[in-house]
Design a protein around this motif. Sequence first.
Motif, PDB file in Angstrom:
ATOM      1  N   ALA A  72       0.828  -1.218   0.000  1.00 30.73           N
ATOM      2  CA  ALA A  72       0.000   0.000   0.000  1.00 30.73           C
ATOM      3  C   ALA A  72       0.857   1.260   0.000  1.00 30.73           C
ATOM      4  O   ALA A  72       0.445   2.303  -0.521  1.00 30.73           O
ATOM      5  CB  ALA A  72      -0.933  -0.005   1.203  1.00 30.73           C
ATOM      6  N   ARG A  73       2.046   1.167   0.567  1.00 32.29           N
ATOM      7  CA  ARG A  73       2.933   2.338   0.600  1.00 32.29           C
ATOM      8  C   ARG A  73       3.511   2.669  -0.764  1.00 32.29           C
ATOM      9  O   ARG A  73       3.914   3.795  -1.004  1.00 32.29           O
ATOM     10  CB  ARG A  73       4.072   2.106   1.589  1.00 32.29           C
ATOM     11  CG  ARG A  73       3.610   2.186   3.027  1.00 32.29           C
ATOM     12  CD  ARG A  73       4.780   2.064   3.948  1.00 32.29           C
ATOM     13  NE  ARG A  73       4.951   0.637   4.229  1.00 32.29           N
ATOM     14  CZ  ARG A  73       5.963   0.108   4.890  1.00 32.29           C
ATOM     15  NH1 ARG A  73       6.927   0.881   5.330  1.00 32.29           N
ATOM     16  NH2 ARG A  73       6.019  -1.182   5.106  1.00 32.29           N
ATOM     17  N   TYR A  74       3.561   1.666  -1.642  1.00 35.40           N
ATOM     18  CA  TYR A  74       4.248   1.867  -2.923  1.00 35.40           C
ATOM     19  C   TYR A  74       3.325   1.929  -4.130  1.00 35.40           C
ATOM     20  O   TYR A  74       3.745   2.384  -5.190  1.00 35.40           O
ATOM     21  CB  TYR A  74       5.282   0.757  -3.132  1.00 35.40           C
ATOM     22  CG  TYR A  74       6.356   0.770  -2.073  1.00 35.40           C
ATOM     23  CD1 TYR A  74       7.371   1.711  -2.105  1.00 35.40           C
ATOM     24  CD2 TYR A  74       6.331  -0.147  -1.027  1.00 35.40           C
ATOM     25  CE1 TYR A  74       8.357   1.739  -1.122  1.00 35.40           C
ATOM     26  CE2 TYR A  74       7.303  -0.127  -0.042  1.00 35.40           C
ATOM     27  CZ  TYR A  74       8.305   0.812  -0.098  1.00 35.40           C
ATOM     28  OH  TYR A  74       9.270   0.839   0.878  1.00 35.40           O
ATOM     29  N   LEU A  75       2.107   1.449  -3.995  1.00 29.02           N
ATOM     30  CA  LEU A  75       1.196   1.429  -5.138  1.00 29.02           C
ATOM     31  C   LEU A  75       0.194   2.573  -5.063  1.00 29.02           C
ATOM     32  O   LEU A  75      -0.283   2.909  -3.982  1.00 29.02           O
ATOM     33  CB  LEU A  75       0.408   0.110  -5.182  1.00 29.02           C
ATOM     34  CG  LEU A  75       1.150  -1.153  -5.573  1.00 29.02           C
ATOM     35  CD1 LEU A  75       0.192  -2.342  -5.557  1.00 29.02           C
ATOM     36  CD2 LEU A  75       1.807  -1.035  -6.928  1.00 29.02           C
ATOM     37  N   PRO A  76      -0.153   3.122  -6.217  1.00 26.86           N
ATOM     38  CA  PRO A  76      -1.243   4.092  -6.218  1.00 26.86           C
ATOM     39  C   PRO A  76      -2.563   3.387  -5.882  1.00 26.86           C
ATOM     40  O   PRO A  76      -2.678   2.164  -6.006  1.00 26.86           O
ATOM     41  CB  PRO A  76      -1.257   4.630  -7.659  1.00 26.86           C
ATOM     42  CG  PRO A  76      -0.360   3.755  -8.448  1.00 26.86           C
ATOM     43  CD  PRO A  76       0.458   2.943  -7.526  1.00 26.86           C
ATOM     44  N   ALA A  77      -3.552   4.148  -5.455  1.00 26.41           N
ATOM     45  CA  ALA A  77      -4.822   3.589  -4.973  1.00 26.41           C
ATOM     46  C   ALA A  77      -5.454   2.633  -5.975  1.00 26.41           C
ATOM     47  O   ALA A  77      -5.960   1.571  -5.600  1.00 26.41           O
ATOM     48  CB  ALA A  77      -5.786   4.720  -4.625  1.00 26.41           C
ATOM     49  N   GLU A  78      -5.436   2.991  -7.244  1.00 24.95           N
ATOM     50  CA  GLU A  78      -6.064   2.147  -8.273  1.00 24.95           C
ATOM     51  C   GLU A  78      -5.384   0.774  -8.345  1.00 24.95           C
ATOM     52  O   GLU A  78      -6.044  -0.262  -8.386  1.00 24.95           O
ATOM     53  CB  GLU A  78      -5.976   2.850  -9.629  1.00 24.95           C
ATOM     54  CG  GLU A  78      -6.559   2.045 -10.771  1.00 24.95           C
ATOM     55  CD  GLU A  78      -6.384   2.772 -12.099  1.00 24.95           C
ATOM     56  OE1 GLU A  78      -5.963   2.110 -13.055  1.00 24.95           O
ATOM     57  OE2 GLU A  78      -6.651   3.985 -12.163  1.00 24.95           O
ATOM     58  N   TYR A  83      -4.742  -5.102  -6.715  1.00 22.15           N
ATOM     59  CA  TYR A  83      -3.967  -6.097  -5.959  1.00 22.15           C
ATOM     60  C   TYR A  83      -4.855  -6.789  -4.917  1.00 22.15           C
ATOM     61  O   TYR A  83      -4.864  -8.015  -4.817  1.00 22.15           O
ATOM     62  CB  TYR A  83      -2.764  -5.428  -5.283  1.00 22.15           C
ATOM     63  CG  TYR A  83      -2.076  -6.308  -4.273  1.00 22.15           C
ATOM     64  CD1 TYR A  83      -1.205  -7.312  -4.679  1.00 22.15           C
ATOM     65  CD2 TYR A  83      -2.303  -6.142  -2.913  1.00 22.15           C
ATOM     66  CE1 TYR A  83      -0.574  -8.139  -3.759  1.00 22.15           C
ATOM     67  CE2 TYR A  83      -1.681  -6.957  -1.980  1.00 22.15           C
ATOM     68  CZ  TYR A  83      -0.819  -7.945  -2.404  1.00 22.15           C
ATOM     69  OH  TYR A  83      -0.214  -8.757  -1.492  1.00 22.15           O
ATOM     70  N   GLN A  84      -5.600  -6.000  -4.162  1.00 21.46           N
ATOM     71  CA  GLN A  84      -6.469  -6.562  -3.131  1.00 21.46           C
ATOM     72  C   GLN A  84      -7.550  -7.453  -3.731  1.00 21.46           C
ATOM     73  O   GLN A  84      -7.858  -8.527  -3.210  1.00 21.46           O
ATOM     74  CB  GLN A  84      -7.095  -5.441  -2.299  1.00 21.46           C
ATOM     75  CG  GLN A  84      -6.089  -4.718  -1.433  1.00 21.46           C
ATOM     76  CD  GLN A  84      -6.626  -3.439  -0.829  1.00 21.46           C
ATOM     77  OE1 GLN A  84      -7.557  -2.837  -1.352  1.00 21.46           O
ATOM     78  NE2 GLN A  84      -6.028  -3.014   0.269  1.00 21.46           N
ATOM     79  N   HIS A  85      -8.105  -7.033  -4.850  1.00 26.26           N
ATOM     80  CA  HIS A  85      -9.122  -7.840  -5.538  1.00 26.26           C
ATOM     81  C   HIS A  85      -8.511  -9.157  -6.022  1.00 26.26           C
ATOM     82  O   HIS A  85      -9.123 -10.225  -5.879  1.00 26.26           O
ATOM     83  CB  HIS A  85      -9.705  -7.052  -6.711  1.00 26.26           C
ATOM     84  CG  HIS A  85     -10.714  -7.811  -7.505  1.00 26.26           C
ATOM     85  ND1 HIS A  85     -11.972  -8.102  -7.021  1.00 26.26           N
ATOM     86  CD2 HIS A  85     -10.644  -8.371  -8.739  1.00 26.26           C
ATOM     87  CE1 HIS A  85     -12.637  -8.795  -7.929  1.00 26.26           C
ATOM     88  NE2 HIS A  85     -11.847  -8.979  -8.982  1.00 26.26           N
ATOM     89  N   PHE A  86      -7.318  -9.079  -6.568  1.00 24.36           N
ATOM     90  CA  PHE A  86      -6.632 -10.273  -7.054  1.00 24.36           C
ATOM     91  C   PHE A  86      -6.440 -11.288  -5.926  1.00 24.36           C
ATOM     92  O   PHE A  86      -6.724 -12.478  -6.087  1.00 24.36           O
ATOM     93  CB  PHE A  86      -5.282  -9.895  -7.662  1.00 24.36           C
ATOM     94  CG  PHE A  86      -4.411 -11.078  -7.971  1.00 24.36           C
ATOM     95  CD1 PHE A  86      -4.657 -11.868  -9.078  1.00 24.36           C
ATOM     96  CD2 PHE A  86      -3.347 -11.404  -7.138  1.00 24.36           C
ATOM     97  CE1 PHE A  86      -3.857 -12.963  -9.367  1.00 24.36           C
ATOM     98  CE2 PHE A  86      -2.548 -12.499  -7.413  1.00 24.36           C
ATOM     99  CZ  PHE A  86      -2.801 -13.277  -8.528  1.00 24.36           C
TER     100      PHE A  86
END
Length: 118
Positions: A72-78, A83-86
Amino acid sequence: GDLDKVVNLLHSLSGRLARVETSLDSLGPHAPIEDKVTLREKQRLLVAQLEDAKELKEHVGRREEAVGAMVARYLPAEHLQDYQHFIKMKSALITEQRELEEKIKLGQEQLRCLRESL
């Protein structure tokens, strides 16, 4: 990868436990005591293994949360939502695939029994 392995382990143990319990239920009153004892011991071992596997799944879940926080610190919200959905879908799809494989196996076994009875 660990999630796949743990989910498959849980399904495998659950299936084996269900088969042992079915075997226990199908034993008649005149079945040898040794058979009952053997099946009860298998049941006890499988229940213990299933509990261990559940603990493993919880551990993997905690690791997943830690990795998710780091990601979460490195990825943009989208991308984080993707990632979370995957991650959520992967576990659900593994479970669904395993259930379908078991249904296919059961169907094949029922077909074999029907053919033999004819």
